[in-house]
Design an enzyme around this catalytic site. Sequence first.
Site, mmCIF file in Angstrom:
data_model
loop_
_atom_site.group_PDB
_atom_site.id
_atom_site.type_symbol
_atom_site.label_atom_id
_atom_site.label_comp_id
_atom_site.label_asym_id
_atom_site.label_seq_id
_atom_site.Cartn_x
_atom_site.Cartn_y
_atom_site.Cartn_z
ATOM 1 N N ASP A 48 0.864 -1.193 0.000
ATOM 2 C CA ASP A 48 0.000 0.000 0.000
ATOM 3 C C ASP A 48 0.892 1.231 0.000
ATOM 4 O O ASP A 48 2.077 1.161 0.349
ATOM 5 C CB ASP A 48 -0.922 0.030 1.237
ATOM 6 C CG ASP A 48 -1.916 1.200 1.158
ATOM 7 O OD1 ASP A 48 -2.572 1.341 0.121
ATOM 8 O OD2 ASP A 48 -2.004 1.983 2.126
ATOM 9 N N SER A 49 0.302 2.364 -0.374
ATOM 10 C CA SER A 49 1.063 3.608 -0.355
ATOM 11 C C SER A 49 1.449 3.999 1.073
ATOM 12 O O SER A 49 2.392 4.748 1.264
ATOM 13 C CB SER A 49 0.224 4.727 -0.980
ATOM 14 O OG SER A 49 -0.979 4.854 -0.266
ATOM 15 N N CYS A 84 -4.026 -1.313 -2.512
ATOM 16 C CA CYS A 84 -4.089 0.135 -2.700
ATOM 17 C C CYS A 84 -4.911 0.339 -3.960
ATOM 18 O O CYS A 84 -4.494 -0.066 -5.053
ATOM 19 C CB CYS A 84 -2.672 0.688 -2.884
ATOM 20 S SG CYS A 84 -2.617 2.437 -3.292
ATOM 21 N N GLU A 106 -3.211 9.484 7.632
ATOM 22 C CA GLU A 106 -1.753 9.236 7.767
ATOM 23 C C GLU A 106 -1.151 10.144 8.846
ATOM 24 O O GLU A 106 -0.212 9.766 9.528
ATOM 25 C CB GLU A 106 -1.034 9.456 6.428
ATOM 26 C CG GLU A 106 -1.331 8.395 5.364
ATOM 27 C CD GLU A 106 -0.510 7.102 5.516
ATOM 28 O OE1 GLU A 106 0.649 7.162 5.947
ATOM 29 O OE2 GLU A 106 -1.060 6.030 5.206
ATOM 30 N N CYS A 161 -10.926 2.799 -1.102
ATOM 31 C CA CYS A 161 -9.573 3.181 -0.681
ATOM 32 C C CYS A 161 -9.306 2.420 0.604
ATOM 33 O O CYS A 161 -10.168 2.385 1.496
ATOM 34 C CB CYS A 161 -9.486 4.684 -0.432
ATOM 35 S SG CYS A 161 -7.935 5.188 0.358
ATOM 36 N N HIS A 207 -7.618 3.008 3.079
ATOM 37 C CA HIS A 207 -7.615 3.773 4.324
ATOM 38 C C HIS A 207 -9.039 3.914 4.907
ATOM 39 O O HIS A 207 -9.186 4.149 6.096
ATOM 40 C CB HIS A 207 -7.070 5.186 4.089
ATOM 41 C CG HIS A 207 -5.585 5.251 3.917
ATOM 42 N ND1 HIS A 207 -4.938 4.733 2.825
ATOM 43 C CD2 HIS A 207 -4.628 5.797 4.705
ATOM 44 C CE1 HIS A 207 -3.630 4.960 2.939
ATOM 45 N NE2 HIS A 207 -3.416 5.594 4.073
HETATM 46 N N1 DGL Z 1 -4.860 3.614 0.392
HETATM 47 C C1 DGL Z 1 -4.720 3.827 -0.997
HETATM 48 C C2 DGL Z 1 -5.927 3.442 -1.777
HETATM 49 O O1 DGL Z 1 -6.499 2.421 -1.478
HETATM 50 C C3 DGL Z 1 -4.143 5.105 -1.462
HETATM 51 C C4 DGL Z 1 -4.255 6.308 -0.679
HETATM 52 C C5 DGL Z 1 -3.254 7.341 -1.174
HETATM 53 O O2 DGL Z 1 -2.069 7.081 -1.080
HETATM 54 O O3 DGL Z 1 -3.718 8.372 -1.666
HETATM 55 O O4 DGL Z 1 -6.320 4.111 -2.704
#
Ligand code: DGL
Length: 270
Positions: free
Chosen positions: A7-8, A70, A162, A194, A196
């Site tokens: 993931d990012s 991600c 984050e 997403c 997150h």
């Molecule tokens: N958590 C990631 C996603 O599922 C990316 C969030 C990001 O880095 O902007 O899209």
Amino acid sequence: MAVGIFDSGLGGLTVLDAVAERLPDLPLVYLGDSAHAPYGVRDADDIYDLTTAAVQRLWDEGCDLVILACNTASAAALRRMQESWIPTDKRVLGVFVPLIEALTERQWGDNSPPREVAVKHVALFATPATVSSRAFQRELAFRAIGVDVEAQACGGVVDAIEDGDMILADALVRSHVDALKRKMPKPEAAILGCTHYPLMQDIFQSALGDGVSVYSQASLVAESLADYLDRHPNMRGSGERSCFLTTGDPWQVSNRATQFLRRKIEFEAA
Ligand code: DGL
């Protein structure tokens, strides 16, 4: 026999937790590219370069199969990677397909032609890069007809999460849900597109109301991975150890991760 999860940043930990619960004996190597998060405001070339570098790092760790936990990387980079970059003995899987298979009530891996499905009005909440890629709509069109998708780019939410600023994240989620409802007053289903966002799932549900089914990816990805490994046992890589890698500051990232998952997590430098 390790599998990689990328993931990012920290969001993919929601997927890692679900996979660890579903497949407790499977070693998992998590890589969070916190030094370059968020991806959601980057362009597609940039996301491709960062994602391929991270996947290569996980292959070096003995993970022949990598899950892009991600959505932004899955939406902006995966197709290009599959077309021209991934060698035949490696696999990279995204997170959209399991979600869409669940939404359209398909068996995992069912590639039959698109058909009418029960749900007609779907709200998609995702990062700006995921929304502008239209990858969700493209994958959905392969499987379902007659579904109206309204997408809401949720700027700022990933940064707030984050940074550990959950009060700001809460306020932003509520305002993005309001904006979506102005465009689609009565969605039947909402996709948290997403990784997150499951950390904010209760806020999404309360802002959307009880009548809306909220689809969150973590457990769906875990189920479909279990099914995939049953069908392709050779894709369990040679790596034996589970670990957490970050391109960011391991101490800071470990603290945030421990706070999110409410259990001790120790990251190492990638
Ligand atoms: N958590 C990631 C996603 O599922 C990316 C969030 C990001 O880095 O902007 O899209």
